[in-house]
Design an enzyme around this catalytic site. Structure first.
Site, PDB file in Angstrom:
ATOM      1  N   LYS A   1      -6.615   0.770   8.886  1.00 28.69           N
ATOM      2  CA  LYS A   1      -6.409   1.786   7.833  1.00 28.69           C
ATOM      3  C   LYS A   1      -7.735   2.103   7.152  1.00 28.69           C
ATOM      4  O   LYS A   1      -8.015   1.646   6.039  1.00 28.69           O
ATOM      5  CB  LYS A   1      -5.356   1.293   6.825  1.00 28.69           C
ATOM      6  CG  LYS A   1      -4.753   2.417   5.988  1.00 28.69           C
ATOM      7  CD  LYS A   1      -3.470   1.976   5.327  1.00 28.69           C
ATOM      8  CE  LYS A   1      -2.923   2.969   4.338  1.00 28.69           C
ATOM      9  NZ  LYS A   1      -2.626   4.302   4.857  1.00 28.69           N
TER      10      LYS A   1
ATOM     11  N   LEU B   1      -0.952   4.060  13.022  1.00 28.07           N
ATOM     12  CA  LEU B   1      -0.995   3.079  11.947  1.00 28.07           C
ATOM     13  C   LEU B   1       0.337   2.320  11.932  1.00 28.07           C
ATOM     14  O   LEU B   1       1.401   2.920  12.093  1.00 28.07           O
ATOM     15  CB  LEU B   1      -1.196   3.775  10.591  1.00 28.07           C
ATOM     16  CG  LEU B   1      -1.384   2.754   9.469  1.00 28.07           C
ATOM     17  CD1 LEU B   1      -2.771   2.125   9.539  1.00 28.07           C
ATOM     18  CD2 LEU B   1      -1.154   3.368   8.110  1.00 28.07           C
TER      19      LEU B   1
HETATM   20  N1  PDD Z   1      -0.602   6.929   4.526  1.00 28.00           N
HETATM   21  N2  PDD Z   1       0.400   6.809   9.512  1.00 28.00           N
HETATM   22  C1  PDD Z   1      -0.701   7.225   8.855  1.00 28.00           C
HETATM   23  C2  PDD Z   1      -1.767   7.926   9.622  1.00 28.00           C
HETATM   24  C3  PDD Z   1      -0.822   6.985   7.469  1.00 28.00           C
HETATM   25  O1  PDD Z   1      -1.927   7.394   6.819  1.00 28.00           O
HETATM   26  C4  PDD Z   1       0.225   6.327   6.771  1.00 28.00           C
HETATM   27  C5  PDD Z   1       0.145   6.031   5.305  1.00 28.00           C
HETATM   28  C6  PDD Z   1       1.366   5.932   7.501  1.00 28.00           C
HETATM   29  C7  PDD Z   1       2.520   5.207   6.863  1.00 28.00           C
HETATM   30  O2  PDD Z   1       2.170   3.891   6.506  1.00 28.00           O
HETATM   31  P1  PDD Z   1       2.885   3.167   5.270  1.00 28.00           P
HETATM   32  O3  PDD Z   1       4.337   3.201   5.543  1.00 28.00           O
HETATM   33  O4  PDD Z   1       2.334   1.796   5.303  1.00 28.00           O
HETATM   34  O5  PDD Z   1       2.535   3.939   4.025  1.00 28.00           O
HETATM   35  C8  PDD Z   1       1.407   6.177   8.869  1.00 28.00           C
HETATM   36  C9  PDD Z   1      -0.754   6.674   3.100  1.00 28.00           C
HETATM   37  C10 PDD Z   1       0.521   6.757   2.340  1.00 28.00           C
HETATM   38  C11 PDD Z   1      -1.831   7.601   2.574  1.00 28.00           C
HETATM   39  O6  PDD Z   1      -2.814   7.752   3.269  1.00 28.00           O
HETATM   40  O7  PDD Z   1      -1.705   8.133   1.461  1.00 28.00           O
END
Ligand code: PDD
Length: 285
Positions: A149, A205
């Site tokens: 991330k 991710l």
């Molecule tokens: N984004 N895929 C991508 C590319 C993401 O950036 C995110 C999360 C997710 C979902 O992951 P999670 O359920 O752990 O939030 C999937 C966050 C919310 C952001 O960049 O604001």
């Protein structure tokens, strides 16, 4: 209201918070982040985010400047001080400030850590959950380690802008004919009694909301298939939806101008949203 933020061990007003121009997060996008949602003044899935943060740091051989216990305390203190009822806590750790060099700096350079809050009143009762989202498709042109991330979010930003220009809410990214994920969320379709979402790999991710939603779906006796699906399969599905920390479970009703199912939010997405919010609130801290 001036927020209180956290920078390198200190709480301070946002107006006084600074980071060096030599910070590798600024120069190389050499940093990782997490977004944790807050409902009723409590953090959802904090543990999952802390575990993924450590994994991202390990994959990049980056030092972790803070223990899990202290990190939780900083999250809670910021939520308290900034009186966040519904919203987000954003956390970023970079490799720190050093003379510009592609090679990582030595161990003497300390990481930079920043946390701030964003109030989002109405997050749990978002009208979008009742309307549904429209998405467009774009080619996935990101790098090959999407499981980490990192703060290199320019391509997802470009995708969001392309969606906006097309009158849509978001973009689903496609690679080799198959959907990888949304610009900032994981993507799902529903066909009959089966929920389909791409399997975990370096291509996407590993969403914390994804893990929770799939667990709840299985507990509720729903079928789950973790495999790649095509855009055509998505357009012909009964339902589609996304998950993320900032949207929870959100229905998708249109893909590239074509209605999904009836063109209205589906019952599986609505049920999963309800279960996710109920169950996550029980363990929120
Ligand atoms: N984004 N895929 C991508 C590319 C993401 O950036 C995110 C999360 C997710 C979902 O992951 P999670 O359920 O752990 O939030 C999937 C966050 C919310 C952001 O960049 O604001």
């Amino acid at each position: 209201m001036t927020r209180t933020v956290y920078v390198n061990g200190e709480y301070m007003p946002e107006t006084e918070a600074t980071v060096s121009i030599f910070d590798r997060g600024f120069l190389f996008a050499d940093g990782v982040y997490e977004v944790t949602s807050v409902i009723g003044g409590k953090l959802l899935d904090f543990d999952g985010h802390a575990v993924r943060l450590q994994r991202s740091l390990d994959e990049l051989e980056m030092k972790n400047p803070i223990s899990k216990e202290d990190l939780l305390e900083v999250h809670r203190e910021l939520v308290r001080t900034n009186e966040i009822e519904e919203g987000l806590v954003y956390l970023q750790i970079t490799r720190g400030a050093a003379d510009r060099d592609f090679a990582y700096p030595g161990d003497d350079v300390e990481p930079t850590i920043v946390l701030f809050t964003q109030a989002k009143p109405g997050l749990a009762n978002s009208p979008k959950a009742k309307e549904g989202m429209k998405v467009i498709s774009i080619e996935d042109q990101r790098w090959g380690r999407r499981d980490i991330k990192t703060v290199q979010l320019l391509y997802p930003s470009m995708g969001k802008m392309a969606a906006k220009a097309a009158g849509a809410d978001d973009a689903w990214m496609v690679e080799d004919g198959h959907v990888t994920e949304g610009t900032s969320n994981n993507a799902y379709i529903v066909k009959g009694n089966t929920i389909v979402t791409r399997q975990l790999s370096n291509d996407i991710l590993h969403g914390i909301t994804r893990a929770a939603v799939l667990r709840f779906a299985k507990e509720a006796q729903m079928n789950v298939e973790e495999r790649a699906f095509t855009l055509q399969e998505a357009q012909a599905a009964d339902e589609a939806f996304i998950t993320s920390a900032s949207t929870f479970v959100m229905p998708v009703v249109e893909i590239d101008g074509q209605a999904v199912g009836t063109g209205a939010p589906g019952s599986v997405a609505a049920r999963l949203r309800e279960i996710y919010l109920d169950e996550s609130l029980k363990t929120a801290i």
